[in-house]
Write a protein that holds these residues in place. Structure first.
Motif, PDB file in Angstrom:
ATOM      1  N   ILE A  63       0.569  -1.196   0.495  1.00 46.58           N
ATOM      2  CA  ILE A  63      -0.064   0.055   0.106  1.00 46.58           C
ATOM      3  C   ILE A  63       1.085   1.483  -0.049  1.00 46.58           C
ATOM      4  O   ILE A  63       0.288   2.334  -0.073  1.00 46.58           O
ATOM      5  N   MET A  64       1.943   0.924   0.362  1.00 43.20           N
ATOM      6  CA  MET A  64       2.975   2.199   0.023  1.00 43.20           C
ATOM      7  C   MET A  64       4.586   2.254   0.432  1.00 43.20           C
ATOM      8  O   MET A  64       4.709   1.055   0.015  1.00 43.20           O
ATOM      9  N   PHE A 105       7.318   6.547   5.840  1.00 41.97           N
ATOM     10  CA  PHE A 105       8.353   7.546   6.865  1.00 41.97           C
ATOM     11  C   PHE A 105       7.801   9.156   6.833  1.00 41.97           C
ATOM     12  O   PHE A 105       8.103   9.898   8.402  1.00 41.97           O
ATOM     13  N   SER A 106       7.910   9.534   5.900  1.00 46.14           N
ATOM     14  CA  SER A 106       6.559  11.438   5.755  1.00 46.14           C
ATOM     15  C   SER A 106       5.450  10.867   6.929  1.00 46.14           C
ATOM     16  O   SER A 106       5.066  12.009   7.967  1.00 46.14           O
ATOM     17  N   PHE A 107       4.993   9.897   6.790  1.00 47.52           N
ATOM     18  CA  PHE A 107       3.647   9.158   7.904  1.00 47.52           C
ATOM     19  C   PHE A 107       3.936   9.561   9.445  1.00 47.52           C
ATOM     20  O   PHE A 107       3.906   9.750   9.951  1.00 47.52           O
ATOM     21  N   LEU A 108       5.300   8.520   9.252  1.00 42.98           N
ATOM     22  CA  LEU A 108       5.622   8.750  10.581  1.00 42.98           C
ATOM     23  C   LEU A 108       6.414  10.255  11.699  1.00 42.98           C
ATOM     24  O   LEU A 108       6.178  10.797  12.358  1.00 42.98           O
ATOM     25  N   MET A 139      14.386   8.050  14.582  1.00 39.52           N
ATOM     26  CA  MET A 139      13.432   9.218  14.354  1.00 39.52           C
ATOM     27  C   MET A 139      12.793   9.015  16.236  1.00 39.52           C
ATOM     28  O   MET A 139      12.493  10.258  15.989  1.00 39.52           O
ATOM     29  N   GLY A 140      13.097   8.270  16.754  1.00 42.47           N
ATOM     30  CA  GLY A 140      12.895   8.948  18.554  1.00 42.47           C
ATOM     31  C   GLY A 140      11.530   7.817  18.709  1.00 42.47           C
ATOM     32  O   GLY A 140      11.449   8.072  19.797  1.00 42.47           O
ATOM     33  N   PHE A 141      11.278   6.846  18.002  1.00 47.44           N
ATOM     34  CA  PHE A 141      10.627   5.988  18.488  1.00 47.44           C
ATOM     35  C   PHE A 141      10.841   4.671  18.551  1.00 47.44           C
ATOM     36  O   PHE A 141      11.959   4.236  18.511  1.00 47.44           O
TER      37      PHE A 141
END
Length: 230
Positions: A47-48, A54-57, A90-92
């Motif tokens: 789907i992506m 990563f843009s979503f995140l 990214m800190g997640f």
């Protein structure tokens, strides 16, 4: 990394955290009660792409604590370590679901500190494992090695079994308890049906049976809980 599904927010998939869930296609098991069977054999183009994810995140900074990676079987993907690493950069926080059949990849993830939490399925007692995984035969050596890695390591984890009335009985849980003795925690998950389940006719045991199964495991793993029963 091609992504085959995304749940944008969940309070359930990553214990104690607000997370999104990423679904990756492909699996080497064929569990007849699988909830995500559409991702197993022919998951399609996805789907992506990774860049879109990563843009979503990036837009979810401050809203999400972490990302749960599930499947299919994520450890089939050779690009999994890089994907997890970028999420963590990214800190997640990261949580990995696995069937345990790929200990080399699991070991790499654990040794490189790429997962904050691992959830590993224990399909059944060893003598019923292949049938429960939908296979004619199965070398349990890799699964046993993954259990050993989690028991001996420092990464937080859980073992879990989706309990199906037609596939499990009391003796199985006595055996599973002895197998994972000393584990941090173990969950019995009541089977729930849905359209994607590849074979019909499966049912969850009743609540009394699930509680009895939990009691059989508790002498080996005191932290036993049941999911899916009110």
């Amino acid at each position: 990394m091609t992504i085959h599904g995304l749940q944008k927010m969940t309070l359930l998939d990553f214990p104690g955290h607000v997370a999104c869930t990423v679904f990756l296609g492909g699996c080497d098991f064929r569990c007849p009660f699988c909830h995500n069977f559409e991702l197993v054999e022919n998951p399609g183009p996805g789907i992506m792409a990774e860049a879109e994810f990563f843009s979503f995140l990036e837009k979810r900074r401050g809203l999400l604590d972490g990302v749960a990676i599930t499947g299919g079987e994520p450890c089939l993907r050779q690009d999994l370590p890089g994907f997890l690493s970028r999420i963590r950069e990214m800190g997640f926080l990261t949580k990995l679901d696995t069937n345990g059949n790929h200990p080399a990849m699991l070991r790499r993830v654990l040794e490189e500190g790429l997962a904050d939490y691992v959830a590993m399925d224990i399909k059944n007692s060893p003598d019923k494992y292949a049938r429960t995984a939908g296979l004619s035969a199965l070398d349990l050596g890799p699964v046993r090695e993954s259990v050993r890695l989690l028991l001996a390591g420092h990464t937080d984890y859980e073992f879990r079994t989706t309990v199906v009335a037609e596939l499990h009985e009391a003796a199985d849980f006595e055996t599973i308890g002895a197998w994972i003795a000393g584990a941090k925690r173990y969950f019995l998950q009541a089977f729930t049906d849905r359209d994607a389940v590849p074979f019909g006719g499966f049912h969850a045991p009743d609540a009394a049976a699930l509680r009895a199964y939990a009691e059989l495991v508790r002498p080996y793993v005191p932290a036993v809980s049941i999911r899916g029963v009110g």
